[in-house]
Design a protein around this motif. Structure first.
Motif, PDB file in Angstrom:
ATOM      1  N   VAL A 174       0.838  -1.205   0.000  1.00  0.00           N
ATOM      2  CA  VAL A 174       0.000   0.000   0.000  1.00  0.00           C
ATOM      3  C   VAL A 174       0.872   1.253   0.000  1.00  0.00           C
ATOM      4  O   VAL A 174       0.567   2.251  -0.669  1.00  0.00           O
ATOM      5  CB  VAL A 174      -0.932  -0.002   1.229  1.00  0.00           C
ATOM      6  N   GLY A 175       1.998   1.180   0.728  1.00  0.00           N
ATOM      7  CA  GLY A 175       2.878   2.332   0.847  1.00  0.00           C
ATOM      8  C   GLY A 175       3.499   2.769  -0.460  1.00  0.00           C
ATOM      9  O   GLY A 175       3.820   3.957  -0.634  1.00  0.00           O
ATOM     10  N   VAL A 176       3.687   1.839  -1.397  1.00  0.00           N
ATOM     11  CA  VAL A 176       4.234   2.189  -2.707  1.00  0.00           C
ATOM     12  C   VAL A 176       3.375   3.263  -3.372  1.00  0.00           C
ATOM     13  O   VAL A 176       3.887   4.168  -4.039  1.00  0.00           O
ATOM     14  CB  VAL A 176       4.316   0.931  -3.605  1.00  0.00           C
ATOM     15  N   VAL A 177       2.070   3.179  -3.174  1.00  0.00           N
ATOM     16  CA  VAL A 177       1.139   4.157  -3.755  1.00  0.00           C
ATOM     17  C   VAL A 177       0.812   5.268  -2.767  1.00  0.00           C
ATOM     18  O   VAL A 177       0.843   6.461  -3.104  1.00  0.00           O
ATOM     19  CB  VAL A 177      -0.166   3.462  -4.204  1.00  0.00           C
ATOM     20  N   LYS A 205       6.684   5.487 -12.941  1.00  0.00           N
ATOM     21  CA  LYS A 205       7.994   4.953 -12.567  1.00  0.00           C
ATOM     22  C   LYS A 205       7.907   4.171 -11.256  1.00  0.00           C
ATOM     23  O   LYS A 205       8.505   3.103 -11.112  1.00  0.00           O
ATOM     24  CB  LYS A 205       9.000   6.091 -12.432  1.00  0.00           C
ATOM     25  N   LEU A 206       7.152   4.702 -10.292  1.00  0.00           N
ATOM     26  CA  LEU A 206       6.965   4.000  -9.023  1.00  0.00           C
ATOM     27  C   LEU A 206       6.289   2.651  -9.242  1.00  0.00           C
ATOM     28  O   LEU A 206       6.712   1.632  -8.679  1.00  0.00           O
ATOM     29  CB  LEU A 206       6.109   4.848  -8.077  1.00  0.00           C
ATOM     30  N   SER A 252       6.214   0.841 -11.988  1.00  0.00           N
ATOM     31  CA  SER A 252       7.021  -0.089 -12.780  1.00  0.00           C
ATOM     32  C   SER A 252       8.202  -0.654 -12.000  1.00  0.00           C
ATOM     33  O   SER A 252       8.622  -1.790 -12.229  1.00  0.00           O
ATOM     34  CB  SER A 252       7.521   0.599 -14.057  1.00  0.00           C
ATOM     35  N   ILE A 253       8.742   0.125 -11.054  1.00  0.00           N
ATOM     36  CA  ILE A 253       9.913  -0.337 -10.305  1.00  0.00           C
ATOM     37  C   ILE A 253       9.531  -1.040  -9.010  1.00  0.00           C
ATOM     38  O   ILE A 253      10.226  -1.961  -8.563  1.00  0.00           O
ATOM     39  CB  ILE A 253      10.851   0.859 -10.008  1.00  0.00           C
ATOM     40  N   LEU A 254       8.399  -0.649  -8.394  1.00  0.00           N
ATOM     41  CA  LEU A 254       8.050  -1.189  -7.082  1.00  0.00           C
ATOM     42  C   LEU A 254       6.835  -2.127  -7.114  1.00  0.00           C
ATOM     43  O   LEU A 254       6.875  -3.215  -6.527  1.00  0.00           O
ATOM     44  CB  LEU A 254       7.775  -0.039  -6.108  1.00  0.00           C
ATOM     45  N   LEU A 255       5.764  -1.710  -7.775  1.00  0.00           N
ATOM     46  CA  LEU A 255       4.519  -2.485  -7.727  1.00  0.00           C
ATOM     47  C   LEU A 255       4.517  -3.649  -8.714  1.00  0.00           C
ATOM     48  O   LEU A 255       4.141  -4.776  -8.376  1.00  0.00           O
ATOM     49  CB  LEU A 255       3.336  -1.550  -8.005  1.00  0.00           C
ATOM     50  N   LEU A 256       4.926  -3.395  -9.955  1.00  0.00           N
ATOM     51  CA  LEU A 256       4.929  -4.432 -10.987  1.00  0.00           C
ATOM     52  C   LEU A 256       5.738  -5.662 -10.590  1.00  0.00           C
ATOM     53  O   LEU A 256       5.243  -6.791 -10.733  1.00  0.00           O
ATOM     54  CB  LEU A 256       5.447  -3.840 -12.309  1.00  0.00           C
ATOM     55  N   PRO A 257       6.971  -5.502 -10.094  1.00  0.00           N
ATOM     56  CA  PRO A 257       7.735  -6.706  -9.737  1.00  0.00           C
ATOM     57  C   PRO A 257       7.096  -7.530  -8.624  1.00  0.00           C
ATOM     58  O   PRO A 257       7.199  -8.763  -8.622  1.00  0.00           O
ATOM     59  CB  PRO A 257       9.104  -6.151  -9.302  1.00  0.00           C
TER      60      PRO A 257
END
Length: 319
Positions: free
Chosen positions: A141-144, A168-169, A171-176
């Motif tokens: 949740v914190g990523v967003v 960018k957030l 693609s680098i944090l949530l997608l993986p």
């Protein structure tokens, strides 16, 4: 002796300290800076991919079953700690450089740690399943939520979260993380078989993020911009916050009449802050010169929480 052994063998303490020292002595610059930025992005992608692979779905179901505990941790992390960060950033505004004071607000918006919160909860004989789920869920949740909260409260400081930043957030944090959950059945056995190797990837990527951010701040003259007296004010404010965070979560758990194991989970999952999320977020949101100053409170808070968590976990394990 057990407490001292925990501190001395905690690789993350040494890696973070080494990253700050190396940035001070040999800051990355020129062409090497571009290579370090590529490695940083790849490393953070791997960190969140590994998080997604490690977190088993049955652990998610088991942890989410304790809704009262999970809701309390979420309220503490994104409510109480956020309010404390906002108040402290205003309190030290005239005592510290503007970006360092802003770092208190940034620290308050961040989620808790995953690895160290779970590890110390296990040492303290707390509710480990709930700790794993709380930390993972809050980080996801914190990523967003963290950049949005920070942008909302720090708009006066010229902080703006653009569409490009959000992409960018994600693609680098949530997608993986999502990819890790999808490919978990095939990749998790390998990841768990080589825990030491994947653990070093985790810690190394975060240390690299700290090194890159601090390097830019060093080149911009960070040590000349923050005086010895200002460092003392920074340390005093962070120690006060650390004591209030750990003491407050413990007292809140008692007031809500949580079971002893759940109370320990609230302590470690609620009071800690994540440099694994904070360093990448700062590097994406801020220019390199500002990022090093903004994460200064985060780095010192993170190191202090590790030093405090070790003796606390050993003491609580005696229950």
């Amino acid at each position: 002796m057990q407490t001292l052994r925990l501190i001395l063998t905690d690789k993350f303490i040494w890696l973070l300290s080494g990253a700050v020292l190396l940035a001070t002595l040999v800051p990355v610059q020129g062409q090497a800076k571009e290579i370090a930025a590529i490695l940083f992005n790849a490393g953070i992608f791997c960190v969140f991919l590994l998080h997604g692979i490690r977190l088993e779905r049955h652990e998610v179901r088991a942890g989410l079953g304790n809704i009262r505990l999970q809701a309390t941790i979420f309220f503490w992390v994104f409510g109480v700690m956020l309010a404390a960060g906002l108040l402290l950033s205003k309190a030290v505004d005239q005592l510290l450089p503007a970006d360092v004071a802003l770092g208190f607000l940034f620290l308050g918006t961040l989620p808790s740690t995953v690895q160290s919160a779970t590890s110390y909860c296990a040492i303290a004989r707390g509710n480990v399943a709930a700790s794993v789920v709380a930390s993972a869920f809050i980080n996801l949740v914190g990523v967003v939520l963290s950049p949005l909260l920070f942008a909302l409260l720090a708009s006066a400081a010229g902080v703006e979260i653009t569409t490009d930043t959000i992409v960018k957030l994600a693609s680098i944090l949530l997608l993986p993380f999502v990819l890790g959950q999808i490919f978990q059945p095939w990749l998790r056995p390998w990841v768990m078989r080589y825990k030491d190797l994947t653990g070093w990837i985790d810690r190394g990527a975060i240390a690299l993020a700290v090194y890159v951010s601090f390097s830019a701040a060093i080149i911009a003259g960070m040590w000349s911009r923050v005086s010895g007296t200002e460092f003392l004010w920074l340390a005093a404010a962070l120690l006060a916050w650390l004591g209030a965070a750990f003491g407050g979560t413990w007292l809140l758990g008692g007031w809500l009449d949580f079971a002893r194991g759940d109370r320990k989970t609230l302590l470690f999952s609620g009071a800690q802050k994540s440099v694994a999320i904070g360093a990448p977020l700062a590097a994406i949101i801020f220019s390199p010169e500002r990022a090093g100053l903004v994460i200064l409170p985060l780095i010192f808070y993170h190191l202090a929480q590790l030093f405090l968590s070790a003796p606390l976990a050993v003491h609580l394990a005696k229950d």
